[in-house]
Scaffold this motif. Structure first.
Motif, PDB file in Angstrom:
ATOM      1  N   PRO A  35      -3.989  -5.311  -1.632  1.00 34.21           N
ATOM      2  CA  PRO A  35      -4.291  -5.905  -0.327  1.00 34.21           C
ATOM      3  C   PRO A  35      -3.609  -7.253  -0.128  1.00 34.21           C
ATOM      4  CG  PRO A  35      -6.095  -6.323  -1.814  1.00 34.21           C
ATOM      5  CD  PRO A  35      -5.113  -5.439  -2.566  1.00 34.21           C
ATOM      6  N   TYR A  67      -7.543   5.869  -2.901  1.00 33.70           N
ATOM      7  CA  TYR A  67      -6.509   5.937  -1.862  1.00 33.70           C
ATOM      8  C   TYR A  67      -6.908   5.025  -0.711  1.00 33.70           C
ATOM      9  CZ  TYR A  67      -3.236   7.773   1.559  1.00 33.70           C
ATOM     10  OH  TYR A  67      -2.234   7.896   2.483  1.00 33.70           O
ATOM     11  N   LYS A  68      -6.100   3.993  -0.472  1.00 32.51           N
ATOM     12  CA  LYS A  68      -6.391   3.038   0.592  1.00 32.51           C
ATOM     13  C   LYS A  68      -5.068   2.558   1.184  1.00 32.51           C
ATOM     14  CE  LYS A  68      -9.921   0.443   0.173  1.00 32.51           C
ATOM     15  NZ  LYS A  68     -10.944  -0.523  -0.207  1.00 32.51           N
ATOM     16  N   PHE A 103      -3.392  -0.020   3.997  1.00 34.00           N
ATOM     17  CA  PHE A 103      -3.641  -1.182   4.848  1.00 34.00           C
ATOM     18  C   PHE A 103      -2.664  -1.261   6.022  1.00 34.00           C
ATOM     19  CE2 PHE A 103      -5.091  -2.357   0.579  1.00 34.00           C
ATOM     20  CZ  PHE A 103      -6.406  -2.715   0.852  1.00 34.00           C
ATOM     21  N   PRO A 126      -8.755   0.923  -6.292  1.00 33.17           N
ATOM     22  CA  PRO A 126      -9.365   1.143  -4.985  1.00 33.17           C
ATOM     23  C   PRO A 126      -9.386   2.584  -4.513  1.00 33.17           C
ATOM     24  CG  PRO A 126      -7.137   0.337  -4.729  1.00 33.17           C
ATOM     25  CD  PRO A 126      -7.440   0.305  -6.207  1.00 33.17           C
ATOM     26  N   ARG A 161      -0.226  13.357  -0.851  1.00 32.49           N
ATOM     27  CA  ARG A 161      -1.628  12.962  -1.032  1.00 32.49           C
ATOM     28  C   ARG A 161      -2.272  13.692  -2.208  1.00 32.49           C
ATOM     29  NH1 ARG A 161      -5.538  10.831  -2.019  1.00 32.49           N
ATOM     30  NH2 ARG A 161      -7.325  10.310  -0.760  1.00 32.49           N
ATOM     31  N   SER A 214      -3.274   0.515  -4.337  1.00 32.20           N
ATOM     32  CA  SER A 214      -2.795  -0.315  -3.229  1.00 32.20           C
ATOM     33  C   SER A 214      -3.213  -1.771  -3.445  1.00 32.20           C
ATOM     34  CB  SER A 214      -3.328   0.205  -1.899  1.00 32.20           C
ATOM     35  OG  SER A 214      -4.731   0.152  -1.870  1.00 32.20           O
ATOM     36  N   GLU A 263     -12.858  -4.101  -5.925  1.00 32.89           N
ATOM     37  CA  GLU A 263     -12.041  -2.887  -6.061  1.00 32.89           C
ATOM     38  C   GLU A 263     -10.637  -3.117  -6.590  1.00 32.89           C
ATOM     39  OE1 GLU A 263     -12.050  -1.222  -2.093  1.00 32.89           O
ATOM     40  OE2 GLU A 263     -13.642   0.167  -2.677  1.00 32.89           O
ATOM     41  N   HIS A 264     -10.147  -4.351  -6.577  1.00 30.82           N
ATOM     42  CA  HIS A 264      -8.730  -4.593  -6.868  1.00 30.82           C
ATOM     43  C   HIS A 264      -8.535  -5.543  -8.046  1.00 30.82           C
ATOM     44  CE1 HIS A 264      -7.381  -2.679  -3.118  1.00 30.82           C
ATOM     45  NE2 HIS A 264      -8.501  -3.173  -2.613  1.00 30.82           N
ATOM     46  N   ASP A 311       0.820  -1.205   0.000  1.00 37.43           N
ATOM     47  CA  ASP A 311       0.000   0.000   0.000  1.00 37.43           C
ATOM     48  C   ASP A 311       0.857   1.259   0.000  1.00 37.43           C
ATOM     49  OD1 ASP A 311       1.016  -0.173   2.556  1.00 37.43           O
ATOM     50  OD2 ASP A 311      -0.897   0.103   3.552  1.00 37.43           O
ATOM     51  N   TYR A 351     -12.131  -8.692  -2.006  1.00 38.82           N
ATOM     52  CA  TYR A 351     -11.248  -7.699  -2.614  1.00 38.82           C
ATOM     53  C   TYR A 351     -11.473  -7.536  -4.121  1.00 38.82           C
ATOM     54  CZ  TYR A 351      -8.997  -8.315   1.848  1.00 38.82           C
ATOM     55  OH  TYR A 351      -8.757  -8.377   3.194  1.00 38.82           O
TER      56      TYR A 351
END
Length: 156
Positions: free
Chosen positions: A49, A142-143, A145, A140, A120, A47, A71-72, A34, A68
């Motif tokens: 997971p 901005y994420k 983990f 995804p 950011r 990112s 989104e991924h 991430d 997941y």
């Protein structure tokens, strides 16, 4: 695992599962990827997971990845390897190759003193470029983990 990807993602026509050493190192270390340190990966993959452990060749693995998939396009499989999906085999392969290169670059950056995240504001600009470059698949946004991992998330 492959069948679950096709079942849950009508846009997916290729699934690649592999054990690339750099990315698998993250999976074995129980660290999601991430970091927001590489321009291309921020924009294209986002990112990545770490899915929960699943015993190979059992229903545990597809059940672990399913939350997941929405989104991924790329995931790390805990203590196992990596998974990438795409609309075709070239896209899925490119995502797996990008994941591995990103992992190796991050490992080298950590060895050299730190992996520094992009700001950011600039992260969002990169994500927004997906439309301009016609990048397909899911992202995804901005994420994070591993928010407390100071080794992977240095501010520059």
């Amino acid at each position: 695992m492959h069948l679950r990807c096709y079942e849950k993602r009508p846009d997916v026509f290729s699934v690649i599962h592999a054990h690339p050493p750099g990315a698998t190192g993250f999976a074995v270390a129980h660290k999601a990827m991430d970091m927001y340190n590489m321009i291309e990966d921020v924009a294209v993959i986002g990112s990545v997971p770490l899915t929960p452990y699943g015993t190979p060749s059992t229903i545990e693995v597809p059940n672990a990845i399913e939350p997941y998939l929405e989104e991924h396009d790329v995931m790390l499989l805990e203590n196992h390897g990596a998974l990438a999906v795409g609309s075709d085999v070239i896209t899925a392969f490119y995502r797996m190759e990008s994941l591995e290169l990103w992992a190796k670059i991050t490992i080298n950056a950590v060895i050299l003193g730190g992996s520094f995240d992009i700001s950011r504001d600039n992260i969002q600009k990169l994500i927004d470029l997906r439309g301009y470059y016609k990048v397909t698949g899911r992202h995804p946004g901005y994420k994070v983990f591993n928010p407390d991992d100071d080794v992977l998330h240095k501010k520059g």
